[in-house]
Design an enzyme around this catalytic site. Structure first.
Site, PDB file in Angstrom:
ATOM      1  CB  THR A 140      25.336 -77.116 -57.648  1.00 20.01           C
ATOM      2  OG1 THR A 140      24.513 -77.822 -58.266  1.00 20.01           O
ATOM      3  CG2 THR A 140      24.664 -76.598 -56.345  1.00 20.01           C
TER       4      THR A 140
ATOM      5  CG  ASP B 224      33.868 -87.276 -67.461  1.00 19.06           C
ATOM      6  OD1 ASP B 224      32.714 -87.396 -68.130  1.00 19.06           O
ATOM      7  OD2 ASP B 224      34.926 -87.911 -68.130  1.00 19.06           O
TER       8      ASP B 224
ATOM      9  NE  ARG C 240      33.120 -95.119 -67.492  1.00 15.73           N
ATOM     10  CZ  ARG C 240      33.174 -93.624 -67.487  1.00 15.73           C
ATOM     11  NH1 ARG C 240      33.832 -92.898 -66.901  1.00 15.73           N
ATOM     12  NH2 ARG C 240      32.326 -92.961 -68.339  1.00 15.73           N
TER      13      ARG C 240
ATOM     14  CE  LYS D 199      25.673 -99.478 -73.822  1.00 14.37           C
ATOM     15  NZ  LYS D 199      25.250 -99.313 -75.300  1.00 14.37           N
TER      16      LYS D 199
ATOM     17  CG  ASP E 163      43.003 -79.726 -66.548  1.00  9.10           C
ATOM     18  OD1 ASP E 163      41.906 -79.678 -66.058  1.00  9.10           O
ATOM     19  OD2 ASP E 163      43.424 -80.553 -67.217  1.00  9.10           O
TER      20      ASP E 163
ATOM     21  CG  PHE F  52      23.125 -91.977 -73.430  1.00 11.26           C
ATOM     22  CD1 PHE F  52      22.886 -93.127 -72.302  1.00 11.26           C
ATOM     23  CD2 PHE F  52      23.727 -90.953 -73.419  1.00 11.26           C
ATOM     24  CE1 PHE F  52      23.499 -92.372 -70.953  1.00 11.26           C
ATOM     25  CE2 PHE F  52      24.261 -90.462 -71.996  1.00 11.26           C
ATOM     26  CZ  PHE F  52      24.358 -91.072 -70.967  1.00 11.26           C
TER      27      PHE F  52
ATOM     28  CG  ASP G 153      41.562 -82.740 -65.641  1.00  9.59           C
ATOM     29  OD1 ASP G 153      40.506 -82.675 -65.347  1.00  9.59           O
ATOM     30  OD2 ASP G 153      42.247 -83.116 -66.448  1.00  9.59           O
ATOM     31  CE  LYS G 154      36.666 -88.298 -64.853  1.00  9.19           C
ATOM     32  NZ  LYS G 154      37.306 -89.377 -65.684  1.00  9.19           N
ATOM     33  CB  THR G 155      39.779 -86.886 -68.035  1.00  6.90           C
ATOM     34  OG1 THR G 155      38.375 -86.629 -67.650  1.00  6.90           O
ATOM     35  CG2 THR G 155      39.759 -87.757 -69.656  1.00  6.90           C
TER      36      THR G 155
END
Lengths: 360, 1125
Positions: free
Chosen positions: B703, B636, B553, B520, B760, B497, B373-375
């Site tokens: 996808t 994410d 980022r 931004k 997860d 956004f 997992d990332k986060t």
């Protein structure tokens, strides 16, 4: 607060951190070399000593299975014993033995049986050790002896003493060794393990009166006389405590086995130095049937050494293994020398490569 | 279900708010434990043997010789289960006893979670988890809004907004609550996280609808909101979170499976030799029927069957009865080693590593694929403003020395204060940082900010640290305290956004009256909209590339001054129409935004660090060197995921990205096939193995849906496997599990999933090994994992050291357990040839049955616990050593049968050497002879010492405990032998053994044999070891030696690699193959399939309950905020 904050910190012990001092032997040609040479150096001489010792044993074996009856000349006793009805008919035979050399020191007489499966499972378990240690037991309590646990005797159903297949098949040939007309004295005691004699085989109470003690029991079916008749002359060697009986009761490991019969009584006789060479005669009371199942019977006379009887195998094994180790050591030496050469070559090469890298 | 709240009289019986993940309780322990145990074929086998032994007359070893060790072994297993379950109960208790304020009898009382019942009104304060699924009534924020963090549930980084219905939003105090009575109707408990239907009836009012916006799920955490009131609707195991938590499936390690297979082999061998023996017995019986000394020998079919059973009992111990319990205990202690590793203890959160199951210790040594997992796993889930580039100048390149402040650059501050030309840009940039956002300030000593976007939070915080303190937000204004003076900007419009727009803008009226549009967003989006006259494009672009390479980022900052009239015209016509449109409002709004977001002037760019956990890049590099493939699966966004892939060195600039982002099956297929084709082409021209491919695959969730379709599955896998790194973004929890399953199913490799959140869990459970990140508040992942560690970086030690060690240890332990049993019990078979296949045992029955539990019980433990080929330092330094365990080369069918053959030869020697030594049978100088048991005790003693020495020979490492095990086992046997030989005098037991010890030890043949037999038996083994080391040296051995000689092994390995092309050399080459320069040069000329090398990433909730512009209009932080009393 600090204490509380770190309350989950693992213990810093050598065990938990897996940092116990350890010895990591690297088993290489170099480190294994001494092991091989030391083994060969130690084993070959031991083997030689063992072989020499074993060679010094004098042993005479004589097969008497087919010996001919004295009572019915021409009839082999073995044939007679094939027939159930002639089982009690006496059959004596004589065996002549020539001792080329004298047998010095202690001389032991053994009987040997071949193709007799004393180690058969059903045979081995067919006994009752509680009975043999001197406890009075009913037939139901000695069920492990079945079917040799009860028999009709004097019109009543009685527990057999000693019960079981082993006791029932007690070896009952007798041997008398004589030189000319003089009987060579053999003792039938001192042939069983002392531990068996003292702890494992005891007559039931009242121990002072064996007849009384065995009054309520029946004899094993194959026996001609009850257990109290095993040695009428020696109360210490009678009943369950009879050594010939005790010896028989310890099942042999293989179907080809020998058991001690007696030892030469050297005290106070002319045989105090053992058996001198010459002609001897063994008078055999041939009772034990083996021909029906293709068994063989032997009589063995043997001296002993500190390591027991004749035993070439151990000596040969020691010498062989010692030699193999020696050659193993030689091979390892070659390997080690070769390895050292390549290692040096290898280190040079490492340095060379390192230098090359520097230049680049 | 219908819930009455605040009505204590009402009898409502629902599930208690108590979770229990333990397996047993007091009552269920015995039946469940026995059920579990006797589900194993292994135990059933021994149970059957126990039962067979009760049949009179067939057992050669008595009635109780299996049942006693079996009971002993089950006892040990039971103790282990109790200890493990106790731990689980303790962990549950920790969760169950968390405190929450519950409204009872008119006031709030602090109660444990367990005491919360359905219908209770609870008050949850910021930073706390919801104790159960709640219906949001009201909160400290306007209109009953609250922020929740659902990272634990779905892994998304941004905060989500939930809003109570207006009817309850005014409830602000206990008094209000006292007046409140009502009833909630809602659906029965289910596992759908994103749907909820219900209605609420307040004080006999009419029914009001409730939806997913009002529900606060257990497992989520209240953030940036002082407090909320909520009614409990689902508790304990009925909560949606728990409904989703499948009970952890029973995982079986590869080694376990192999072992099971081998147990079956052994059982087959057992049946074969039993049958052969039974046939032998028949033949023997047929030979002659005249053995008068034997009573009934049991002929006929029934006799044959009985003999067969006898032999099965006789040989049953070929299958080592103690194996399973030995393994359980060994693994249990290995788990303790993992738990107490100080290198895997994370001090800041006081979290040690934790093995939640010990079944998979050795599986850790075989991992081939890691799904991460990332986060919260790779990253700390903390965003930090790290660097920026303003007007073509980079700032923040140094390391900030001020604690708690990650961006501090002297020159930046200087520029802010002085009046250079440059300073104007810096000022404007900082102003924009503090104005252009949707953050809400909160005064708590220093200012704290709440926002659904962690990026904006980081930016505003950085501005605050630079002295531009954003301090008040009213519905129309933002106030920035700049150098001690408040400047008020009127917020005219917020151009929201969205991930398609990739930007957000605000239109403000500056204190000097100018109307400024600040925008931004992503670099490509901003650059498209820059004015011709805009400067610094080139420099900024360069800087953007630098930042992107570092995995930061980036957001581009641009602004433009709007002409009053033009703005008015836009606002009144274009914007007004769009914002009031009934159909297609979103589309129209974004068109309207588009119309005004143009002619921008570039100010610069910010670089925010999604802070990686410590040591992540290094760990990833180490794991890659160990030939472990790492796939990142994250919920994410693509940009974020790519950023992290870069910053964690998973992907570097030499690699080409293959991006799959197609919306249809056909297109996906086409892209994938093209990509495969391209990769093939590159590979053939490089003549490289796929392991060293320079491609990274990036797939998005939508996808993936197509890629995981049955049809494309294989193509996808082909593509993924030929890439060096795989990053999947925007994947749902279930997709994570599907990917894991896909690899698991098709690759025949061990997979490991690591994650920290509830999202997860499915992946963790699907993988062979699940690892949870613990120490953060959420415990879902950790609780359903097999191992939990505090930091991703600990994975290195967990796999490369513990995993490899455990594998090595366990396989040695298993092989040895098999070996020692085969060694001893095959002797019975050799003996059978001499006893007429009667099933007679050569040894005493109890010495046989204690062989495994006492006399040879210790050596497997030392092998299983203390064996160590290389030190942990070396293991970590040379990740290549991992391939030994990874490839299962030390434990497979071949190794097993080699061991079997070896053990057979040993047993032959152990039987025949003593047999021939005793040929004359005169074992004493006193002319006495032995018997079968006398010989048996010879053989048994030789076997025990041989087997113990063999364990010593197998041990690469001798600790004091190894010595105790090897020599101690032998001593235990001798002591037992001595005692057992005299026990018949006291107890009616062991009559056959009476006096054996005295006589055996009095026999010189015994001592001569004792010196001869063990060296003779082990001679070949020793010689083999020496030759193997000489002629077929393994990498481990080489490293070991060089370590002893203090030569750096690295060089040698490298050197060795060049010498030959054997398998070993191939392995070695892989280790250092990366160093070959010619490949790197060529790869830089590779065409990138798609240039995704932008650093843009931004997280913000989209399409939530409350839009960003609505949100900021609702706050007036200049007033006192609501409080609950």
């Amino acid at each position: 607060v600090m204490e509380k904050e770190k309350r989950h910190i693992p213990d810093n012990t050598a065990f938990k951190q897996q940092s116990m001092p350890a010895w990591s032997p690297i088993i290489s040609a170099k480190s294994a070399l001494p092991v091989f040479f030391i083994i060969s150096l130690a084993f070959v001489p031991i083997g030689v000593v063992l072989l020499v010792t074993s060679q010094s044993v004098v042993e005479h074996q004589h097969d008497y299975t087919d010996c001919v009856s004295v009572e019915n000349p021409g009839v082999p006793c073995g044939l007679l014993r094939m027939n159930q009805s002639q089982m009690t008919q006496p059959c004596t035979c004589i065996l002549n033995i020539t001792l080329e050399t004298s047998m010095e020191g202690n001389v032991y007489m053994y009987y040997g049986l071949t193709n007799f499966f004393q180690n058969h499972r059903r045979y081995v378990k067919s006994r009752d050790d509680d009975q043999l240690i001197g406890q009075h037991k009913s037939s139901a309590q000695v069920y492990s002896c079945a079917p040799y646990h009860l028999a009709v005797e004097n019109g009543t159903l009685r527990t057999i003493a000693p019960c079981g297949a082993i006791a029932n098949s007690l070896f009952n040939d007798t041997f008398t060794l004589s030189q000319g007309d003089i009987e060579v004295p053999f003792l039938r005691t001192g042939i069983a393990w002392p531990t068996d004699k003292s702890a494992k085989f005891n007559n039931p109470p009242p121990t002072t009166d064996l007849e009384e003690a065995f009054k309520i029991y029946a004899k094993p079916p194959n026996w001609q006389k009850p257990v109290t008749f095993l040695d009428r002359n020696n109360t210490d060697n009678n009943g369950y405590e009879n050594e010939a009986f005790i010896v028989w009761m310890r099942p042999a490991a293989f179907p080809h086995f020998r058991k001690p019969y007696g030892r030469l009584n050297r005290l106070g006789s002319e045989y105090n130095n053992g058996l001198p060479s010459g002609q001897y005669k063994v008078t055999i009371n041939y009772n034990f049937p083996v021909t029906s199942f293709g068994g063989r019977k032997r009589i063995i006379l043997s001296t002993t050494t500190w390591m027991g009887g004749k035993n070439n195998f151990l000596g040969i094994a020691y010498i062989t293994f010692g030699t193999i180790c020696f050659f193993g050591g030689l091979v390892l030496t070659a390997v080690h020398l070769h390895a050292r050469n390549t290692r040096e070559f290898y280190l040079h090469k490492c340095l060379f490569v390192a230098q090359q890298n520097c230049h680049n | 279900r219908t819930i009455y709240f605040n009505q204590p009289l009402e009898e409502q019986t629902f599930l208690k708010n108590e979770i229990s993940t333990g397996k047993y309780n007091f009552l269920t322990f015995l039946p469940l434990f026995l059920f579990e145990q006797f589900r194993k074929v292994f135990n059933i086998f021994f149970l059957i043997i126990c039962i067979l032994q009760q049949i009179p007359g067939i057992s050669p070893t008595g009635k109780y010789t299996t049942i006693v060790p079996l009971v002993f072994i089950l006892l040990v297993a039971a103790i282990k289960e109790i200890v493990e379950d106790y731990k689980r109960h303790r962990a549950d208790d920790a969760v169950n006893n968390r405190k929450v304020e519950v409204f009872r009898d008119g006031t709030f009382v602090e109660l444990a979670w367990t005491q919360v019942v359905v219908g209770d009104i609870v008050k949850v304060v910021s930073g706390k988890f919801f104790p159960a699924d709640l219906i949001l009534l009201s909160s400290s924020e306007p209109q009953a809004m609250c922020y929740i963090e659902t990272a634990n549930l779905d892994g998304e980084t941004n905060l989500k907004i939930r809003q109570g219905i207006p009817a309850t939003s005014e409830i602000q105090s206990s008094e209000d609550l006292l007046q409140l009575h009502g009833m909630i109707e809602c659906e029965s408990p289910n596992r759908h996280l994103y749907s909820f239907n219900g209605s609420i009836k307040l004080n006999e009012d009419r029914l009001l609808p409730l939806g997913p916006d009002q529900i606060l799920l257990r497992g989520a955490m209240l953030r940036n909101t002082k407090w909320i009131f909520g009614v409990v609707v689902y508790t304990g195991h009925e909560s949606k979170l728990m409904k989703n938590a499948n009970r952890a499936p029973l995982k079986m390690s590869n080694v376990d499976r192999t072992t099971n297979m081998q147990i079956w082999f052994l059982m087959a061998v057992l049946i074969v030799i039993s049958l052969a023996s039974a046939i032998g017995s028949e033949v023997w019986k047929k030979e002659t029927t005249q053995r008068w000394y034997l009573n009934d020998t049991g002929t006929g079919p029934k006799g044959f069957f009985m003999e067969l059973l006898t032999f099965i009992i006789l040989y049953n111990n070929l299958v080592p009865i103690s194996l399973l319990v030995t393994l359980e205990v060994v693994k249990f202690i290995q788990a303790i080693f993992i738990n107490s590793d100080l290198d895997m203890y994370f001090e800041p959160t006081d979290t040690p590593a934790m093995a939640r199951t010990s079944n998979l210790n050795e599986e850790l040594g075989q991992v081939k694929y890691i799904f991460s997992d990332k986060t919260g796993t790779l990253t700390e889930n903390i965003m930090e403003f790290k660097k920026c580039s303003v007007a073509g100048i980079k700032y923040g390149e140094g390391i900030s020395e001020r604690p708690g402040c990650y961006f501090y650059d002297e020159s930046f501050v200087e520029n802010l204060q002085t009046k250079y030309v440059q300073s104007n840009y810096v000022h404007e940039f900082t102003t924009m940082m503090s104005v252009c956002h949707t953050v809400v300030p909160e005064k708590e000593g220093n200012f704290r900010y709440q926002s659904s976007s962690p990026d904006e939070n980081a930016i505003v915080k950085a501005a605050r640290n630079l002295g531009y303190v954003f301090c008040v937000r009213t519905p129309t204004h933002v106030v920035v305290r700049c150098q001690g003076k408040d400047e008020s900007y009127e917020v005219l419009n917020v151009l929201e956004f969205s991930s398609t727009r990739k930007r957000m803008s605000v239109i403000v009226r500056a204190p000097d009256g100018r109307i400024i549009l600040m925008c931004k967003g992503a670099d490509n989006v901003i650059f498209e909209r820059l004015s011709e006259k805009s400067q610094f494009k080139f420099e900024t672009e360069n800087h953007l590339r630098d930042y992107a390479r570092d995995g930061l980022r980036t957001l581009c900052f641009a602004q433009t001054e709007l002409n009053e009239a033009a703005y008015k015209k836009w606002n009144d016509t274009v914007y007004y129409e769009a914002s009031t449109a009934v159909v297609d409002r979103d589309k129209k709004l974004s068109d309207a935004y588009e119309a005004i977001e143009k002619n921008l002037f570039l100010l610069g760019t910010s670089a925010i660090e999604d802070k990686l956990q410590q040591g992540v890049p290094e760990t990833i590099a180490t794991l890659s060197a160990a030939d472990i493939k790492i796939w990142v699966l994250t919920g994410d966004k693509q940009e974020t995921a790519i950023n992290i892939a870069y910053s964690s060195q998973l992907v570097n600039n030499d690699m080409s990205l293959v991006i799959l982002n197609d919306s249809t099956l056909e297109k996906t297929k086409q892209t994938m096939e093209e990509a495969i084709c391209d990769i093939r082409k590159e590979l053939t021209c490089l003549e490289e193995a796929p392991e060293t491919s320079k491609f990274a695959l990036i797939v998005t969730g939508s996808t993936l849906q197509h890629a995981l379709h049955k049809e494309l599955e294989e193509t996808f896998l082909d593509l993924a496997l030929s890439c060096k790194a795989v990053v999947c973004c925007r994947v749902s929890p279930i997709q994570k599990a599907m990917i894991v399953e896909l690899v698991k199913k098709n690759c025949n490799a061990i997979t490991l999933a690591i994650g920290d959140g509830a999202n997860d869990v499915s992946m963790i459970q699907a993988a062979h090994v699940g690892v949870g990140i613990s120490g953060q508040e959420g415990l879902q992942a950790a609780n359903s994992s097999d191992y939990s560690i505090a930091q991703f970086a600990f994975l290195g030690k967990l796999l490369l050291v513990h995993g490899a060690w455990n594998y090595n240890r366990l396989t040695k332990c298993i092989l040895f357990s098999f070996y020692k049993n085969i060694c001893l019990y095959l002797i019975e078979l050799w003996f059978a040839f001499y006893n007429g296949f009667s099933g007679q045992i050569l040894f005493d029955r109890w010495t046989i049955s204690f062989y495994n539990v006492f006399f040879t019980a210790l050596p497997p433990f030392t092998l299983g616990l203390f064996e160590r080929t290389c030190s942990s330092k070396v293991m970590l330094k040379h990740p290549q050593l991992y391939s030994i365990s990874q490839s299962a080369s030390k434990y497979n069918a071949k190794v097993f049968w080699a061991m079997f053959a070896n053990a057979t030869v040993h047993s032959l020697m152990l039987f025949y050497i003593p047999m021939y030594s005793m040929k004359s049978e005169i074992a004493f100088s006193s002319g006495k002879t032995g018997g079968y048991l006398f010989l048996g005790n010879f053989v048994y003693t030789f076997t025990v010492i041989t087997v113990c020495l063999k364990a010593g020979l197998e041990s690469g490492t001798w600790t004091i405990l190894t010595h105790i095990a090897v020599w101690g086992s032998f001593a235990i046997w001798l002591i037992f032998f001595g005692i057992y030989s005299h026990i018949f005098s006291i107890l009616p037991l062991g009559s056959e053994m009476l006096g054996q010890a005295d006589n055996v030890m009095a026999s010189p043949v015994f001592w001569l044999g004792l010196i001869l037999v063990p060296p003779m038996v082990l001679f070949r083994d020793l010689l083999w070891k020496v030759f193997r080391r000489r002629f077929q040296k393994s990498v481990v051995e080489r490293v070991q030696e060089l370590e002893v000689e203090h030569i750096d092994p690295q060089k040698t390995i490298l050197d060795g690699a060049r010498q030959s092309l054997s398998e070993r050399a191939h392995l070695l080459r892989n280790m250092f193959g990366m160093g070959r320069n010619e490949d790197r040069d060529r790869s830089s000329s590779l065409r990138s399939l798609q240039d995704a090398n932008h650093g843009y990433a931004f997280s913000q909730e989209e399409g939530g309950v409350v839009s960003q512009s609505q949100l900021i209009r609702q706050y007036n932080t200049s007033n006192e905020r609501g409080s609950s009393y």
